[in-house]
Scaffold this motif. Structure first.
Motif, PDB file in Angstrom:
ATOM      1  N   ALA A 138       0.614  -1.048   0.052  1.00 58.34           N
ATOM      2  CA  ALA A 138      -0.215   0.092  -0.396  1.00 58.34           C
ATOM      3  C   ALA A 138       0.934   1.218  -0.170  1.00 58.34           C
ATOM      4  CB  ALA A 138      -1.411   0.118   1.097  1.00 58.34           C
ATOM      5  N   GLU A 139       2.118   1.090   0.076  1.00 61.88           N
ATOM      6  CA  GLU A 139       2.509   2.498   0.675  1.00 61.88           C
ATOM      7  C   GLU A 139       2.792   2.470  -1.318  1.00 61.88           C
ATOM      8  OE1 GLU A 139       4.160  -0.733   1.049  1.00 61.88           O
ATOM      9  OE2 GLU A 139       6.215  -0.912   0.936  1.00 61.88           O
ATOM     10  N   LEU A 140       3.330   4.189  -0.729  1.00 61.15           N
ATOM     11  CA  LEU A 140       3.578   4.697  -2.263  1.00 61.15           C
ATOM     12  C   LEU A 140       4.353   4.934  -2.806  1.00 61.15           C
ATOM     13  CD1 LEU A 140       0.588   7.513  -2.291  1.00 61.15           C
ATOM     14  CD2 LEU A 140       0.642   5.113  -2.745  1.00 61.15           C
ATOM     15  N   PHE A 141       5.062   4.826  -4.431  1.00 60.68           N
ATOM     16  CA  PHE A 141       6.411   4.737  -4.644  1.00 60.68           C
ATOM     17  C   PHE A 141       6.934   6.603  -5.133  1.00 60.68           C
ATOM     18  CE2 PHE A 141       5.896   0.901  -3.098  1.00 60.68           C
ATOM     19  CZ  PHE A 141       7.546   0.548  -2.532  1.00 60.68           C
ATOM     20  N   TRP A 142       5.435   7.002  -5.187  1.00 60.68           N
ATOM     21  CA  TRP A 142       5.901   7.816  -6.103  1.00 60.68           C
ATOM     22  C   TRP A 142       4.396   8.870  -5.569  1.00 60.68           C
ATOM     23  CZ3 TRP A 142       2.158  11.745  -9.405  1.00 60.68           C
ATOM     24  CH2 TRP A 142       3.022  12.302 -10.691  1.00 60.68           C
ATOM     25  N   SER A 143       4.375  10.352  -5.564  1.00 57.68           N
ATOM     26  CA  SER A 143       3.016  11.106  -5.478  1.00 57.68           C
ATOM     27  C   SER A 143       3.987  12.402  -5.571  1.00 57.68           C
ATOM     28  CB  SER A 143       3.075  11.340  -3.995  1.00 57.68           C
ATOM     29  OG  SER A 143       3.467  11.947  -3.109  1.00 57.68           O
ATOM     30  N   GLU A 144       2.747  12.983  -6.454  1.00 57.19           N
ATOM     31  CA  GLU A 144       2.260  14.214  -7.341  1.00 57.19           C
ATOM     32  C   GLU A 144       1.860  15.821  -5.664  1.00 57.19           C
ATOM     33  OE1 GLU A 144       1.458  16.376 -10.293  1.00 57.19           O
ATOM     34  OE2 GLU A 144      -0.001  15.636  -9.986  1.00 57.19           O
ATOM     35  N   ASN A 145       3.093  16.062  -5.080  1.00 57.61           N
ATOM     36  CA  ASN A 145       2.379  17.647  -4.346  1.00 57.61           C
ATOM     37  C   ASN A 145       1.791  16.556  -3.524  1.00 57.61           C
ATOM     38  OD1 ASN A 145       3.819  18.998  -5.942  1.00 57.61           O
ATOM     39  ND2 ASN A 145       1.918  19.465  -7.572  1.00 57.61           N
ATOM     40  N   GLU A 146       1.756  16.031  -2.733  1.00 59.01           N
ATOM     41  CA  GLU A 146       1.110  15.437  -1.893  1.00 59.01           C
ATOM     42  C   GLU A 146       1.309  16.448  -0.115  1.00 59.01           C
ATOM     43  OE1 GLU A 146       2.019  11.237   0.756  1.00 59.01           O
ATOM     44  OE2 GLU A 146       0.070  11.074  -1.307  1.00 59.01           O
ATOM     45  N   ILE A 147       0.391  16.969   0.455  1.00 52.87           N
ATOM     46  CA  ILE A 147       0.142  17.232   1.357  1.00 52.87           C
ATOM     47  C   ILE A 147      -0.073  16.847   2.789  1.00 52.87           C
ATOM     48  CG2 ILE A 147       0.016  19.550   2.919  1.00 52.87           C
ATOM     49  CD1 ILE A 147      -0.616  20.733  -0.073  1.00 52.87           C
ATOM     50  N   GLU A 148       0.909  16.189   3.528  1.00 49.30           N
ATOM     51  CA  GLU A 148       0.817  15.440   4.802  1.00 49.30           C
ATOM     52  C   GLU A 148       0.563  16.646   5.481  1.00 49.30           C
ATOM     53  OE1 GLU A 148       4.034  13.570   6.098  1.00 49.30           O
ATOM     54  OE2 GLU A 148       3.880  11.640   5.629  1.00 49.30           O
ATOM     55  N   LEU A 149      -0.625  16.656   6.297  1.00 52.20           N
ATOM     56  CA  LEU A 149      -1.612  17.286   7.825  1.00 52.20           C
ATOM     57  C   LEU A 149      -1.222  16.151   8.727  1.00 52.20           C
ATOM     58  CD1 LEU A 149      -5.148  17.948   7.801  1.00 52.20           C
ATOM     59  CD2 LEU A 149      -3.818  17.053   5.701  1.00 52.20           C
ATOM     60  N   SER A 150      -1.294  16.037   9.940  1.00 51.00           N
ATOM     61  CA  SER A 150      -2.132  15.737  11.341  1.00 51.00           C
ATOM     62  C   SER A 150      -3.412  15.902  11.053  1.00 51.00           C
ATOM     63  CB  SER A 150      -1.382  16.442  12.459  1.00 51.00           C
ATOM     64  OG  SER A 150      -1.534  17.153  13.197  1.00 51.00           O
ATOM     65  N   LEU A 151      -4.015  14.095  12.023  1.00 51.99           N
ATOM     66  CA  LEU A 151      -5.362  14.383  11.804  1.00 51.99           C
ATOM     67  C   LEU A 151      -5.952  15.491  12.753  1.00 51.99           C
ATOM     68  CD1 LEU A 151      -7.019  12.357  10.291  1.00 51.99           C
ATOM     69  CD2 LEU A 151      -7.692  11.306  12.835  1.00 51.99           C
TER      70      LEU A 151
END
Ligand SMILES: [Zn+2]
Length: 221
Positions: A138-151
């Motif tokens: 399930a882990e991603l090996f590529w992502s475009e402008n992925e923005i992480e935020l806390s829940l």
């Protein structure tokens, strides 16, 4: 992702699969086992292992065996994901039969960039397993402008993928005997700031506020 030859990728995949089936706690595999699995001679397996050591993909200790480095594991898991995503795509979207997909995927797995694989994976709405029932990493090996935020910053009615979780949050899920979901949708934020979320499978969960800053998510578009 590194630029690796088809042969190098096959070795990594083979070592990864052999590591998974070795009963020892050491998790290393012998050159002979690798050579046998790939139907090559021991000297040529030794040569290739040397190349992979130089690329920091495997470790080789005399009398101990070969094991993958973290980088090697991630490369191997990408090839496995590539294979299984293609099998799923061919079966679900292209109309191939179950026994036709493997052969085609053996070639396609090496010819696909992480970007293409992640795009197909998202297009099929993140399938859990391939048509044979094998789990798709399930882990991603590529992502475009992925923005992480806390829940705690997540918004109601949006879909998220969990990207990181710290020990405190892990302990919470364990204590509650809950499996940590991979994907979730925020349904409601309650007065005490706890969140009602829905897992992909449809199950509802209540996540207390104090856990939310310990869980990182990225929005699914
Ligand atoms: Zn297959």
């Amino acid at each position: 992702m590194l630029e690796l030859s088809k042969n190098e990728q096959d070795y990594l995949k083979t070592i990864y699969n052999l590591e998974k089936i070795t009963s020892t706690t050491t998790k290393s595999v012998s050159i002979n086992a690798i050579a046998k699995k790939l139907s090559v001679s021991s000297p040529s397996a030794t040569e290739m292992v040397k190349r992979l050591v130089a690329k920091n993909l495997v470790l080789h200790k005399p009398y101990y065996g070969v094991s993958l480095t973290d980088l090697g594991i991630s490369q191997a898991r990408f090839i496995i994901k590539s294979h299984r995503v293609w099998e799923t795509f061919l079966f679900e979207e292209v109309g191939y039969s179950m026994d036709e997909v493997h052969h085609e995927a053996e070639d396609l797995e090496h010819a696909s960039s992480p970007r293409l694989i992640e795009a197909l994976y998202a297009l099929m709405d993140y399938p859990v397993a391939d048509p044979h029932g094998s789990e798709i990493p399930a882990e991603l090996f590529w992502s475009e402008n992925e923005i992480e935020l806390s829940l705690d910053q997540a918004m109601v009615n949006k879909n998220y993928r969990i990207t990181k979780i710290d020990t405190e949050a892990k302990t919470f899920f364990k204590k509650m005997e809950l499996t940590l979901p991979q994907f979730l949708k925020v349904i409601e934020r309650l007065e005490d700031k706890s969140l009602i979320v829905r897992e992909k499978a449809g199950k509802m969960l209540l996540i207390p506020f104090y856990i939310q800053p310990k869980l990182w998510v990225s929005e699914r578009k």
